[in-house]
Design a protein around this motif. Structure first.
Motif, mmCIF file in Angstrom:
data_model
loop_
_atom_site.group_PDB
_atom_site.id
_atom_site.type_symbol
_atom_site.label_atom_id
_atom_site.label_comp_id
_atom_site.label_asym_id
_atom_site.label_seq_id
_atom_site.Cartn_x
_atom_site.Cartn_y
_atom_site.Cartn_z
ATOM 1 N N SER A 1 0.823 -1.211 0.000
ATOM 2 C CA SER A 1 0.000 0.000 0.000
ATOM 3 C C SER A 1 0.857 1.261 0.000
ATOM 4 N N ASP A 2 2.001 1.242 0.741
ATOM 5 C CA ASP A 2 2.892 2.410 0.773
ATOM 6 C C ASP A 2 3.437 2.739 -0.606
ATOM 7 N N ARG A 3 3.759 1.727 -1.341
ATOM 8 C CA ARG A 3 4.282 1.976 -2.698
ATOM 9 C C ARG A 3 3.224 2.655 -3.553
ATOM 10 N N ILE A 4 1.976 2.186 -3.413
ATOM 11 C CA ILE A 4 0.897 2.798 -4.196
ATOM 12 C C ILE A 4 0.692 4.248 -3.774
ATOM 13 N N ILE A 5 0.690 4.488 -2.425
ATOM 14 C CA ILE A 5 0.478 5.863 -1.919
ATOM 15 C C ILE A 5 1.614 6.780 -2.350
ATOM 16 N N LYS A 6 2.832 6.280 -2.343
ATOM 17 C CA LYS A 6 3.983 7.098 -2.741
ATOM 18 C C LYS A 6 3.860 7.528 -4.187
ATOM 19 N N ASP A 7 3.439 6.605 -5.032
ATOM 20 C CA ASP A 7 3.265 6.952 -6.458
ATOM 21 C C ASP A 7 2.185 8.017 -6.612
ATOM 22 N N LEU A 8 1.083 7.853 -5.842
ATOM 23 C CA LEU A 8 0.001 8.845 -5.931
ATOM 24 C C LEU A 8 0.447 10.211 -5.426
ATOM 25 N N MET A 9 1.261 10.234 -4.345
ATOM 26 C CA MET A 9 1.758 11.510 -3.818
ATOM 27 C C MET A 9 2.664 12.215 -4.812
ATOM 28 N N LEU A 10 3.499 11.459 -5.507
ATOM 29 C CA LEU A 10 4.362 12.062 -6.531
ATOM 30 C C LEU A 10 3.532 12.704 -7.623
ATOM 31 N N GLN A 11 2.498 12.008 -8.021
ATOM 32 C CA GLN A 11 1.640 12.560 -9.063
ATOM 33 C C GLN A 11 0.907 13.813 -8.547
ATOM 34 N N LEU A 12 0.476 13.770 -7.246
ATOM 35 C CA LEU A 12 -0.219 14.923 -6.676
ATOM 36 C C LEU A 12 0.693 16.132 -6.579
ATOM 37 N N ASN A 13 1.916 15.936 -6.100
ATOM 38 C CA ASN A 13 2.864 17.060 -5.988
ATOM 39 C C ASN A 13 3.161 17.673 -7.357
ATOM 40 N N LYS A 14 3.275 16.817 -8.339
ATOM 41 C CA LYS A 14 3.540 17.319 -9.699
ATOM 42 C C LYS A 14 2.379 18.177 -10.184
ATOM 43 N N ALA A 15 1.169 17.704 -9.889
ATOM 44 C CA ALA A 15 -0.011 18.466 -10.313
ATOM 45 C C ALA A 15 -0.106 19.792 -9.558
ATOM 46 N N VAL A 16 0.218 19.779 -8.234
ATOM 47 C CA VAL A 16 0.166 21.008 -7.443
ATOM 48 C C VAL A 16 1.166 22.021 -7.968
ATOM 49 N N ARG A 17 2.376 21.549 -8.286
ATOM 50 C CA ARG A 17 3.393 22.476 -8.813
ATOM 51 C C ARG A 17 2.951 23.093 -10.132
ATOM 52 N N GLU A 18 2.330 22.290 -10.975
ATOM 53 C CA GLU A 18 1.859 22.822 -12.261
ATOM 54 C C GLU A 18 0.766 23.871 -12.031
ATOM 55 N N VAL A 19 -0.146 23.594 -11.068
ATOM 56 C CA VAL A 19 -1.216 24.556 -10.789
ATOM 57 C C VAL A 19 -0.647 25.851 -10.231
ATOM 58 N N GLU A 20 0.348 25.746 -9.322
ATOM 59 C CA GLU A 20 0.971 26.951 -8.750
ATOM 60 C C GLU A 20 1.686 27.757 -9.810
ATOM 61 N N ALA A 21 2.325 27.080 -10.734
ATOM 62 C CA ALA A 21 3.016 27.796 -11.817
ATOM 63 C C ALA A 21 2.021 28.564 -12.671
ATOM 64 N N LEU A 22 0.877 27.939 -12.950
ATOM 65 C CA LEU A 22 -0.141 28.618 -13.743
ATOM 66 C C LEU A 22 -0.691 29.830 -13.006
ATOM 67 N N HIS A 23 -0.945 29.648 -11.693
ATOM 68 C CA HIS A 23 -1.467 30.776 -10.909
ATOM 69 C C HIS A 23 -0.436 31.893 -10.808
ATOM 70 N N ALA A 24 0.862 31.538 -10.696
ATOM 71 C CA ALA A 24 1.904 32.568 -10.608
ATOM 72 C C ALA A 24 1.940 33.399 -11.883
ATOM 73 N N LYS A 25 1.843 32.699 -13.015
ATOM 74 C CA LYS A 25 1.841 33.440 -14.280
ATOM 75 C C LYS A 25 0.614 34.337 -14.371
ATOM 76 N N LYS A 26 -0.508 33.815 -13.864
ATOM 77 C CA LYS A 26 -1.733 34.596 -13.906
ATOM 78 C C LYS A 26 -1.626 35.833 -13.035
ATOM 79 N N ARG A 27 -1.006 35.664 -11.838
ATOM 80 C CA ARG A 27 -0.841 36.800 -10.937
ATOM 81 C C ARG A 27 0.100 37.831 -11.520
ATOM 82 N N GLU A 28 1.175 37.377 -12.163
ATOM 83 C CA GLU A 28 2.138 38.318 -12.743
ATOM 84 C C GLU A 28 1.482 39.154 -13.837
ATOM 85 N N SER A 29 0.714 38.465 -14.654
ATOM 86 C CA SER A 29 0.063 39.207 -15.741
ATOM 87 C C SER A 29 -0.987 40.173 -15.206
ATOM 88 N N SER A 30 -1.777 39.702 -14.170
ATOM 89 C CA SER A 30 -2.808 40.582 -13.618
ATOM 90 C C SER A 30 -2.188 41.718 -12.832
#
Length: 768
Positions: A354-383
């Motif tokens: 189960s830990d291996r499965i959770i670790k893989d899911l956390m990696l995918q979640l962190n990657k998605a969070v970083r992508e969302v933050e990058a998009l919001h940062a660009k949005k804030r800079e432009s606004s």
């Protein structure tokens, strides 16, 4: 039995003059004995005919022996115990007589002690008087409890028996409590005149025995020799004898004298032998008593060891049973443990998968969070770029350099890792210019962040952003003459310490600013870097928040969640940063509440942040908060100080859910303190205020607060007051003028714009 203690007393002849001069004092075991001896010493002083005293005690043979709280007849007690008891009592009597002898010695009167054993005390006294031809005796008349001052008769049966049966030639004084009660006069009778029955009785009572003591032997020998000697004296004085008879008498006298000398030698020999036997017997008695005591002690010790052995055996049996029971329990637990270990091994295998499965899911979640933050940062800079152009003034690089004399080092007023702050003069106004560090990787992000936040919001307790220069990466703010709160707490440049009233006002200003940011619409703002160095004070010591480079804005998508938070990497000063934010990375408005609590405690104590929380908590618990309050702020009101300390500690709770809401839990405590603190700031006189501010024009001073006005209002009496002070005056029920004491025609207040502009201009000129 004569039991005289110490050296053997002298044994004069019963008929000698020395014996006749002795006064016998019958001493009992009671408290009246000392008084009797004192009476005798007073009655027979050392220079009188009675040259010496004999302290006499008649010891009655004990009939009941006290053993272990009971009184046992002497016939039922073993001989060695009876001997030991008698020896103990005789020693006590001897000690009492020794004390009386010491009393006689102090009066320089010769005295001896004599202890006689008899079945009856009165009988012993009668026999002693007859045997020793006692002519003077002092004894008790009654027990102390029977004594009265009018008593003239003998109350004691012992005294009555001596009165009736003693030798008539003995004079007796009967004493009670040191007072002469009765006196028996002597009737002079010779030994020959004594009734024959009394002589025989005396001879029978004092017959010689090998076990008798020296004194008894002397009394008996005196009885034997007294009568022949008297007859010889009578024959020698008789006038009816011839010469031949005289020779025969002389011859008989010589033979009698030889026999007498021989009898004396035999008597002396018998005395010595009896004394040696007595000593030997006493030594044997002592040895026997000691042996008996050792035997009894050994027996008690043996019984104690037997009892202890039985107790140990019982305990050992109990412990053995307990060990057996524990062994059975241990075996059962061991079996259960082995079963649980098997189950745990199976669960660990499943958990690893189960830990291996959770670790893989956390990696995918962190990657998605970083992508969302990058998009919001660009949005804030432009606004930020678009909106910043609309709300702030664009300044050129040359204007910034001219305002700071090309960033002259002497004009630098602050510095941090993100950049430096310079004092400048731009467009006829004193300003503060923050030039961001171009080498910092986050400088552009902070530049855009501060423009975005400060161009959107306006509040009296937020620093005002005047303009910005993109080319020079510089931000222009309103100038704060009194610097940061951190500098003022440290009294930098010998500045005057902040009073406790002013500190309460600063706390209220910071709390008001945070409530505004957290409730801002449509985007809530978390400062995330609240600390004393980011709280600035203007010329009137109004607190304003700065340092919005790392703040976070919560958009509508975060508002829709049940818990308002944002996952990011912790930024800010370690002392002020939220511990839960450090552990989880989740930023919420309650993170600012923790930082606010640290600022509040610093204002209370004047101490640095490290270890402050623990010190205040201990002081509140022990009831000694006053000891850690900052004394330079003046005398803190005890109740308000404790309220502030408890609010600060509540804000600094480790778990966020335990921290109070600023609007409901903190502002409700601060607001009642704010108005009284402002009124009490009038404690400074006009003169001291003028001196501190470099000669303030008198019309700039509020008549109530005696401080420079920030918001002047004209009242119905024509005078101008600070808005906060005059409103408090009217709201508290006053209907008269503070200056003239005349009734106010109405309660309307008008702003004095001209005076306010003059005050602001004067403050800026004075700050230069």
């Amino acid at each position: 039995m004569d039991m005289a203690a110490g050296n053997s007393p002298e044994q004069p002849s019963p008929d000698s003059g020395e014996e006749m001069k002795k006064v016998y004092v019958a001493v009992g075991a009671g408290s009246d004995s000392k008084a009797m001896v004192l009476w005798a010493l007073h009655k027979f002083p050392k220079d009188s005919a009675a040259a010496s005293l004999v302290l006499l005690h008649v010891y009655p043979r004990p009939k009941l022996i006290p053993i272990m709280g009971a009184r046992i007849p002497a016939s039922q007690v073993q001989e060695q115990e009876l001997i030991a008891y008698k020896k103990m009592e005789l020693q006590t009597i001897s000690d009492t007589l020794d004390q009386h002898l010491l009393l006689c010695a102090q009066e320089k009167v010769q005295a001896k002690k004599l202890v006689v054993e008899s079945e009856d005390v009165a009988e012993g006294l009668v026999q002693l008087i007859a045997a020793r031809h006692v002519t003077a005796l002092v004894m008790g008349a009654a027990a102390d409890k029977h004594y009265t001052k009018k008593m003239r008769a003998l109350k004691s049966k012992k005294a009555q028996a001596v009165e009736q049966r003693a030798d008539p030639s003995c004079k007796v004084w009967y004493i009670c409590k040191g007072t002469l009660v009765y006196r028996r006069n002597a009737v002079p009778l010779g030994h020959e005149a004594m009734p024959e029955g009394m002589q025989e009785y005396a001879a029978q009572q004092f017959s010689v025995d090998r076990s008798t003591s020296l004194s008894e032997t002397w009394c008996v020998s005196s009885t034997w020799l007294h009568k022949p000697h008297a007859r010889l004296q009578m024959e020698r004085t008789s006038p009816c004898g011839s010469d031949g008879n005289e020779k025969e008498i002389v011859k008989e006298f010589d033979e009698a004298n030889i026999k007498f000398q021989h009898m004396l030698k035999e008597l002396e020999s018998a005395r010595k032998q009896a004394y040696e036997e007595k000593c030997g017997r006493e030594k044997a008695e002592r040895d026997l008593f000691e042996a008996f005591q050792k035997a009894r002690a050994s027996e008690n010790m043996y019984l104690g060891e037997v009892k202890q052995k039985n107790e140990i055996e019982e305990k050992l049996a109990t412990v053995t049973e307990e060990v057996e029971r524990l062994t059975e329990t241990t075996d059962a637990l061991d079996a259960k443990l082995r079963e649980e270990c098997k189950k745990r091994s199976a669960l660990e295998k499943r958990t690893t998968h189960s830990d291996r499965i959770i670790k893989d899911l956390m990696l995918q979640l962190n990657k998605a969070v970083r992508e969302v933050e990058a998009l919001h940062a660009k949005k804030r800079e432009s606004s930020a770029t678009a909106e910043g152009t609309m709300h702030i003034t664009e300044l050129s690089s040359s204007e910034i350099k001219d305002a700071t004399n090309n960033f002259d080092h002497s004009l630098k007023v602050g510095e941090s890792v993100y950049g430096s702050v310079y004092k400048g003069f731009l467009r006829h106004t004193n300003v503060a210019i923050k030039k961001l560090n171009p080498e910092s990787t986050q400088s552009q992000s902070q530049f855009n962040q501060e423009i975005e936040i400060l161009s959107r919001v306006r509040h009296p307790n937020l620093v005002t952003l005047i303009g910005a220069c993109k080319d020079a990466q510089a931000l222009v703010y309103e100038y704060m003459p009194n610097g940061s709160l951190d500098d003022r707490l440290a009294c930098k440049d010998n500045s005057k310490p902040l009073s406790w009233q002013l500190r309460i006002r600063i706390i209220s200003h910071v709390c008001s600013a945070l409530i505004f940011l957290h409730s801002n619409k449509p985007h809530s703002i978390v400062h995330s870097d609240l600390k004393a160095s980011n709280i600035l004070l203007d010329g009137n010591n109004v607190a304003k928040l700065s340092g919005f480079g790392v703040c976070r804005m919560f958009t509508d998508e975060f508002r829709d969640t049940t818990t308002l938070y944002r996952h990011t990497h912790p930024k800010g000063s370690f002392v002020y940063i939220d511990p839960e934010y450090v552990m989880t990375g989740d930023l919420t408005p309650l993170s600012d509440v923790y930082s606010f609590g640290i600022v509040l405690l610093r204002l209370l104590t004047g101490r640095p942040g490290f270890g402050l929380l623990k010190d205040v908590q201990q002081a509140v618990e022990k009831g000694c908060l006053e000891a850690i309050l900052d004394s330079s702020a003046g005398d803190w009101p005890a109740m308000q100080a404790e309220q502030l300390a408890r609010v600060g500690l509540k804000c600094c709770e480790i778990r966020r859910k335990n921290r109070p809401d600023l609007q409901k839990g903190v502002w409700t405590v601060l607001e009642p303190m704010l108005k009284p603190a402002s009124i009490m700031m009038c404690s400074l006189s006009f003169k001291s205020v003028s001196e501190d501010l470099g000669g303030v024009p008198p019309y700039f001073i509020c008549p109530i607060l005696q401080d420079v006005m920030r918001e002047p209002l004209i009242a119905a009496d024509g005078f101008t007051y600070e808005a906060e002070a005059i409103r408090e005056w009217i709201d508290s029920g006053h209907h008269t003028s503070p200056m003239t004491n005349l009734e106010l025609l109405h309660g309307d207040l008008l702003p004095n714009h001209a005076l306010r502009s003059a005050i602001q201009e004067w403050l800026q000129t004075d700050a230069q």
